[in-house]
Design a protein around this motif. Sequence first.
Motif, mmCIF file in Angstrom:
data_model
loop_
_atom_site.group_PDB
_atom_site.id
_atom_site.type_symbol
_atom_site.label_atom_id
_atom_site.label_comp_id
_atom_site.label_asym_id
_atom_site.label_seq_id
_atom_site.Cartn_x
_atom_site.Cartn_y
_atom_site.Cartn_z
ATOM 1 N N GLY A 1 -9.719 63.927 47.540
ATOM 2 C CA GLY A 1 -9.100 63.521 48.794
ATOM 3 C C GLY A 1 -9.467 62.128 49.234
ATOM 4 N N SER A 2 -9.469 61.187 48.313
ATOM 5 C CA SER A 2 -9.720 59.811 48.714
ATOM 6 C C SER A 2 -8.809 58.873 47.941
ATOM 7 C CB SER A 2 -11.176 59.433 48.452
ATOM 8 O OG SER A 2 -11.383 58.074 48.803
ATOM 9 N N HIS A 3 -8.108 58.027 48.659
ATOM 10 C CA HIS A 3 -7.333 56.962 48.025
ATOM 11 C C HIS A 3 -8.298 55.794 47.891
ATOM 12 C CE1 HIS A 3 -4.533 53.869 47.124
ATOM 13 N NE2 HIS A 3 -3.453 54.552 47.447
ATOM 14 N N VAL A 4 -9.038 55.767 46.797
ATOM 15 C CA VAL A 4 -10.160 54.827 46.677
ATOM 16 C C VAL A 4 -9.694 53.382 46.820
ATOM 17 C CG1 VAL A 4 -11.987 54.010 45.170
ATOM 18 C CG2 VAL A 4 -11.484 56.432 45.291
ATOM 19 N N ILE B 1 -7.996 64.920 43.096
ATOM 20 C CA ILE B 1 -7.312 65.938 43.894
ATOM 21 C C ILE B 1 -6.828 65.233 45.151
ATOM 22 C CG2 ILE B 1 -7.559 68.069 45.212
ATOM 23 C CD1 ILE B 1 -9.632 68.989 43.219
ATOM 24 N N GLY B 2 -5.554 65.396 45.429
ATOM 25 C CA GLY B 2 -4.939 64.686 46.547
ATOM 26 C C GLY B 2 -3.676 64.038 46.039
ATOM 27 N N PRO B 3 -2.789 63.648 46.956
ATOM 28 C CA PRO B 3 -1.553 63.004 46.500
ATOM 29 C C PRO B 3 -1.864 61.869 45.532
ATOM 30 C CG PRO B 3 -1.486 63.373 48.853
ATOM 31 C CD PRO B 3 -2.856 63.756 48.409
ATOM 32 N N TRP B 4 -1.057 61.756 44.490
ATOM 33 C CA TRP B 4 -1.336 60.804 43.413
ATOM 34 C C TRP B 4 -1.240 59.376 43.907
ATOM 35 C CZ3 TRP B 4 -3.705 60.487 39.081
ATOM 36 C CH2 TRP B 4 -3.443 59.450 38.179
ATOM 37 N N THR C 1 -6.713 52.349 38.491
ATOM 38 C CA THR C 1 -6.647 51.289 37.484
ATOM 39 C C THR C 1 -7.366 51.728 36.223
ATOM 40 O OG1 THR C 1 -8.592 50.285 38.464
ATOM 41 C CG2 THR C 1 -6.480 49.444 39.163
ATOM 42 N N TYR C 2 -7.440 53.024 36.021
ATOM 43 C CA TYR C 2 -8.103 53.569 34.846
ATOM 44 C C TYR C 2 -7.455 54.917 34.552
ATOM 45 C CZ TYR C 2 -10.391 54.796 39.200
ATOM 46 O OH TYR C 2 -10.611 55.120 40.513
ATOM 47 N N ALA C 3 -7.791 55.482 33.416
ATOM 48 C CA ALA C 3 -7.217 56.779 33.074
ATOM 49 C C ALA C 3 -7.784 57.841 34.000
ATOM 50 C CB ALA C 3 -7.561 57.112 31.628
ATOM 51 N N ALA C 4 -6.907 58.625 34.590
ATOM 52 C CA ALA C 4 -7.360 59.690 35.475
ATOM 53 C C ALA C 4 -6.371 60.844 35.391
ATOM 54 C CB ALA C 4 -7.471 59.194 36.913
ATOM 55 N N THR C 5 -6.849 62.034 35.677
ATOM 56 C CA THR C 5 -6.007 63.223 35.616
ATOM 57 C C THR C 5 -5.793 63.755 37.020
ATOM 58 O OG1 THR C 5 -7.159 63.686 33.565
ATOM 59 C CG2 THR C 5 -5.704 65.402 34.403
ATOM 60 N N LEU D 1 -5.035 66.653 39.614
ATOM 61 C CA LEU D 1 -5.227 68.108 39.638
ATOM 62 C C LEU D 1 -4.485 68.769 40.790
ATOM 63 C CD1 LEU D 1 -9.047 68.332 38.842
ATOM 64 C CD2 LEU D 1 -7.152 68.548 37.266
ATOM 65 N N GLY D 2 -3.612 68.056 41.450
ATOM 66 C CA GLY D 2 -2.848 68.680 42.519
ATOM 67 C C GLY D 2 -3.089 68.011 43.847
ATOM 68 N N ASP D 3 -2.172 68.271 44.796
ATOM 69 C CA ASP D 3 -2.250 67.640 46.113
ATOM 70 C C ASP D 3 -3.063 68.462 47.096
ATOM 71 O OD1 ASP D 3 -0.626 65.784 45.039
ATOM 72 O OD2 ASP D 3 1.180 66.343 46.156
ATOM 73 N N ASP D 4 -3.242 69.730 46.812
ATOM 74 C CA ASP D 4 -3.827 70.644 47.785
ATOM 75 C C ASP D 4 -5.344 70.655 47.666
ATOM 76 O OD1 ASP D 4 -2.624 73.210 49.523
ATOM 77 O OD2 ASP D 4 -4.739 73.339 48.910
ATOM 78 N N ALA D 5 -6.006 70.647 48.817
ATOM 79 C CA ALA D 5 -7.472 70.649 48.824
ATOM 80 C C ALA D 5 -8.026 71.885 48.128
ATOM 81 C CB ALA D 5 -7.989 70.585 50.254
ATOM 82 N N GLY D 6 -7.247 72.963 48.118
ATOM 83 C CA GLY D 6 -7.713 74.184 47.481
ATOM 84 C C GLY D 6 -7.838 74.079 45.971
ATOM 85 N N ALA D 7 -7.278 73.018 45.382
ATOM 86 C CA ALA D 7 -7.321 72.880 43.923
ATOM 87 C C ALA D 7 -8.745 72.829 43.392
ATOM 88 C CB ALA D 7 -6.560 71.619 43.500
ATOM 89 N N ILE D 8 -9.685 72.503 44.242
ATOM 90 C CA ILE D 8 -11.073 72.394 43.793
ATOM 91 C C ILE D 8 -11.637 73.768 43.425
ATOM 92 C CG2 ILE D 8 -12.164 72.625 46.059
ATOM 93 C CD1 ILE D 8 -14.072 70.346 45.169
ATOM 94 N N ASP D 9 -11.069 74.822 44.010
ATOM 95 C CA ASP D 9 -11.553 76.168 43.683
ATOM 96 C C ASP D 9 -10.879 76.727 42.443
ATOM 97 O OD1 ASP D 9 -13.096 76.093 45.962
ATOM 98 O OD2 ASP D 9 -11.447 76.816 47.214
ATOM 99 N N ALA D 10 -9.822 76.104 42.020
ATOM 100 C CA ALA D 10 -9.071 76.646 40.886
ATOM 101 C C ALA D 10 -8.930 75.588 39.809
ATOM 102 C CB ALA D 10 -7.685 77.099 41.372
ATOM 103 N N LEU D 11 -10.059 75.088 39.342
ATOM 104 C CA LEU D 11 -10.022 74.039 38.320
ATOM 105 C C LEU D 11 -9.542 74.624 37.003
ATOM 106 C CD1 LEU D 11 -13.401 72.189 38.960
ATOM 107 C CD2 LEU D 11 -11.123 71.499 39.674
ATOM 108 N N PRO D 12 -8.714 73.892 36.279
ATOM 109 C CA PRO D 12 -8.314 74.359 34.951
ATOM 110 C C PRO D 12 -9.543 74.488 34.046
ATOM 111 C CG PRO D 12 -7.001 72.472 35.620
ATOM 112 C CD PRO D 12 -8.076 72.632 36.641
#
Lengths: 222, 668
Positions: free
Chosen positions: B369-372, B396-399, B403-407, B409-420
Motif C-alpha cells: 500500500g505505498s506508491h513509493v 500490494i495496492g493499485p499498480w 523502475t525495477y522488476a516487481a510482481t 499481488l492485487g489491489d486489495d489490502a487483504g491480499a497479504i493474507d492470501a499470498l500465492p
Amino acid sequence: MADRHPEPDSPELRARWGQFAWTGDNAAKAIEIVARYPAGRQRSAVMPLLDLAQRQVGAEENTQGWLPLPVIEYVATYLDMPVIRVLEVATFYTMYNIAPIGRFHVQVCGTTPCMLRGSDDILAACKARGLKKGHTTADGVFTLTEVECMGNCASAPMVQINDDNYEDLTAESVTHILDELAAGRQPKTGTQAPGRHTVEPLGGATSLTAMVTGNHDYRGEW
Amino acid sequence: MPKVKVDGVELEVPAGATVLQACELAGKEIPRFCYHERLSIAGNCRMCLVEVKPGPPKPQASCALPASEGQEIRTDSEMVKKAREGVMEFLLINHPLDCPICDQGGECDLQDQSVAYGRGGSRYHEEKRAVTQKNMGPLIKTVMTRCIHCTRCVRFSEEVAGVDEIGALYRGEKTQISTYLEKAAKHELSANVIDLCPVGALTSRPYEFEARPWELKKTLSIDVSDAIGANIRLDSRGREVLRILPRVNDDVNEEWLADRARFLVDGLTHRRLDRPWLRLDGKLQAATWAEALAAVGKIKPGSSVAVIAGDMVDCETQFAAKKLAAALGSTLLEGRQTGLAYDTSNLAVLAFNTTLAGIEDADAILIYGSHVRDEAPLLNPRLRKAVKKGAKVYIIGPWWEPTYAATHLGDDAGAIDALPEDVASVFANAARPAIIIGGGALAKGGLEAGLAFSARFNLVREGWSGFNVLHFAAARMGGLMLGFAQKGGIADLVAAQPKLLISLGADEVDFAKFANSMIVHIGHHGDKAAHLADVILPAAAFSEKDGTYVNTEGRVQYAEKAVFAPGDAREDWSILRALADALGVSVGFDSFDELRAAMIAEVPSLGVEGLAPYGDIPAAPAGAHASGVIGYPVKDRYLTNAIGRASPTLQRCSAELIHGKIQAEAAE
C-alpha cells in the motif's frame, strides 16, 4: 558525411508507418536472430533487427530502405528495450538511414587514397548525371552521399551502391553504372578495370611471384 | 589489499579500488568530468590521466584502471601535466566562451579545472561546433553547445532513476545529448542531472539568471516535502531563498533530491500569509497581532481545545502547541490529518526499521500500500539497488510503474493474507525479507496485518529488522514521539467538538466537521486551511525557523533558519507563546532555547541527532485482518503540500507533466 537527422515525427509519418510489423518471412528471421543471443540478452539483437527493419521498409517502398521513428519504436518494443537506446544505435551508425532515401544509395568514397585516384571526377560525373550531395533525385532513384573510407583503397576510387561495391572507377564507368541501374539492369559489381579480377596488382604480381602458379614454401629462403 | 605508490608515497588501498580512488586516498586531487562516485565508470572525458608504472609508456585514464599491487602512480610528473593541458584544450575546442552569461559560472567544474589544469590559452582558430537547443521540460534548461559529452546525465537516468529517457545521439564530435523526441524529462528525480552536469549544459530553468553562487548564503536544512527527510542546503540572498540543493548524506538521500523538494522553493515567496487575519461577518479581514490575539483570548475555551499538526511542522512547534493545550487542560492532539487511526502505542512498529540504507540489502521486499515513487521518491533508487543485487519485489495496492522488476499481488489490502504459494516460499526462504507498509495500507488495517506477516515470515531476526512503515508527512514521526495521536485518530477530535481548534499548518483536514469550533490557523501559506480559518496567525515556513525533524526511520535531524519570515509573520513557537498570554495560561518557556530544552527533557531522544531508539517490535495482535481496496494518499506528485501548491514551477510541472497541458513559451 552529411548532417543526419531523423525524419521529424509527424501525423503523416505515424499514419504511414504506425502499423509497421514484420512480414511473415522477416518475423521468422527476427526470431532466428534473437535466438542467437542468450535468453534475457535479446537487446544484443538490436543491430541486425534494425537492418532487417530497414530492408523491409526498403522492400515496401522500393528504395534502399530507411528507419522511420515508428519503425525504430517497433524494434524497441520487439526487443523490450527503451526506445532512446535504439535511437542511439540508429543515429550512431551511418549505414542506418534515418531519413527517406532513394532506390539506390550512391556512397562515393572521398578519403585520401580515393581522392588521389580521382574521386573528384567520380563526384563530378555524378553531378553531371543530376545527383546532388545529400539529396535524392526528383525521380527518387538516386541518393548521393560522400562517405569516408570504405576499405577498398587498393582499387580506388570506389562507390558503394546499396549492398555492392564498384571499384576502379572512371567518370565513364560510373556514368555507365548509374545508367544501367536507372534502366533496371544489374551492372557488373566489383572492379571495373578491364583484366582485373579482384584487387591483385595491375600488370601482374610484383611480390610472392613464385606463388602465382602454385604453392611455394618461402620459409627456407628467409 | 594492494599496495601502491602515489607520487612516491606508499599506501594500501581497498581491493577493487581504481587508480583514481587510490590517488584520492593519498590526498591527491585528480581532475575529472565523467567519473562520478555513484555512477558507472565511463572513461570518456580523459581528464583523469595519470602516469602509471608498470604499463604502457603513456598517460592512463585513472578512473577506469584498477589499482594493483606494486603500481607506481605519478600525478605530478611533466607527462601528466602535459596530458591534462592537452585534454583540457581539446575539451575547450567546442566549448563556448560564454561563462559570463552561463548559470554554472562560479560553480563549474570545467571553469575551475581549466584554471587549475589548463594551459591558459587556445590555439584553435577553426569554427566551433554549435548544437541546437533541446527541450527537457519545465525544470531543466539546456544549452547543449556547452555539453562536453561526459554522459553523467545519461548514466544517472538509466542507472539511478531507472528511467531510460536521456541518450547520446549521433557520434563523435556530432554527439548530442537528448531525450527521445525532446520530450520533457518526466520522472520524479529528473532534476538531479542539473547537479551532475559538470558544465552549464543542463541548468535549473526556474533558477535561470537568478544569482551567482558567491552571492548566496548557505544554510543547512532538512526537506519537509516527504518523510524521508532529505538533507538539503538552502541558498539564500537577502530575505529570499533562491534555490534548494541536496547535501550528501549516505544514510538518507545519498546526494539526490526529489524534484518537488528542489523546486518548491519559489512557493516560499508566493501566497504567503504575512499579516494576521480575522473573520468578521463571514469575511476575512486584515488585522493587527493585538486584535487577532485578543480575538482568540475572548473565546475563553477552558479545556475545550484541540490541536491538529500539519505535515510540515517541526517538533518544537508541536511541542509548544502541546504545552499550550496542556496548560489549558487538554490532550486532544492529532497530526494524522486525513483520518488515519492506526495504533500508536509502540513507535517501533511505526518506523522504517531497516533504515533507508539498509533496505538495499533486503532480498525479498513486499511493498504494501505505498506508491513509493510518489510518496518517497528517494527510497525508490534504494529499492532499485536492492533489485539489482537480486531482491524480489512484490506490490500490494493499485499498480504503479516501478523502475525495477516487481510482481503485482492485487489491489486489495487483504491480499497479504492470501499470498500465492511461490511468493510465500520466496519470503520463507529469504535471508533478509522486508515489508514496507505505506499510508494506503495503514488506512485499511494494514499495520496489524503487516505485523502478522512479519511474525509469519520472521522478518525481525538476529541482525536484521525487516519491518518498515513508510510515512509521507515530514512531521509524522516527531508528532508521534510528542504524542500527537488519539486512539480514534481525528475522529476523536471531531467527537469532542472543541471550542478552540488550533491548526499548525494543517491544510489537509476536513474542517467542515469542525463547524462549531473557532479555528485558529497558525500557518505560512494561504492554502486550504486559511480559507476556512476564523483567525489566521502568520507563521514561518521550514526555511524561516530552526527546527527538529524526525524522518520515517526515526532519524532526528536539525534544520537551521535561512531567512526571516515575510511581513508580520513570526516563528511558530513565539506565536504559541503569545497565545498562551492571550488565553491567560503559562507554558513555561520564554525563548526558543528554553522550549527546546523543555522538549528534550520530555523526549530525550529528540536531543540526539541520529536514529531514535524505539525498542522492540511487539507480537502481532491476534485476528489481525486487513481488507479494502488500497488508495494512495498522493494524487498529484508535485502538489503535495501548501508550499508546493503555491509554487508556480510545481504548478507548471503538474499541468505539463501530469495533466499533459502544453504551456506556450513566452516569446524570448
